[in-house]
Design an enzyme around this catalytic site. Sequence first.
Site, PDB file in Angstrom:
ATOM      1  CG  ASP A   1      -0.327   0.023   2.526  1.00 21.97           C
ATOM      2  OD1 ASP A   1       0.564   0.869   2.751  1.00 21.97           O
ATOM      3  OD2 ASP A   1      -0.708  -0.781   3.398  1.00 21.97           O
ATOM      4  CE  LYS A   2      -0.146   8.504  -1.432  1.00 19.02           C
ATOM      5  NZ  LYS A   2      -1.254   9.475  -1.698  1.00 19.02           N
TER       6      LYS A   2
END
Length: 230
Positions: A104-105
């Site tokens: 994820d980011k």
Amino acid sequence: MRRLDQLLANLGYCSRSEARAWIRDGRVTISGKVTKDFGAKAHAAHVRIDGEPLDHPDGVLILVNKPTGLVCSHDEREGANVYSLLPTRWRARNPQITSIGRLDKDTSGLILLTDQSELVHKLTSPKHKVPKLYRATLRDDVLPDLIPLFASGTLLLKDEPSPCAPAELKIISPREAELTLTEGRYHQVRRMFASQGNEVLTLHRPQFGHLDLGDLPAGQWRELALDTFK
């Protein structure tokens, strides 16, 4: 063997119409001979553009040290993505280069990118149990009781129909831990700790299977042989 114009377009050199113009201009050879037939079929190994061999005609496999702030999606609405780190030509390939699993980011570390769909399936399928090591810093102290809980294979996360596969937890310091998973559920590391009332503040993946980042700087990548996981 593939049509010449399709081959050049699929490898990201240009559009099919542009490929035809290159071929008509005599820039493309097959086995050392100039061809003006954009419908000719050829093996990629026999094709040259301006005397140069084709760029990775058999496919690519790339190990990236993903920094935080980048997503593993091609959807530009989700923000800057990990594919922006690659050469422009590779980003235009068909089949498209995609990530093997996702980070994820807000998670950094090792992510693999490839245009080989069979490899994506192999390394993301739970039945292959590819180990992935994560290093987390936590808001609160990591309780030793989590070691047997995570290893038990009984931890059931919210809205999940089945419990997590056994995972190996090592406590590095009071608020630092390493967790090795063999599956890749949505935000799994964060959700596992959250289920026990703790919050992951930072998350980094230094290892995937038998591969590790070594001294590769964040935002950099290196090529791997396509048979790395055979």
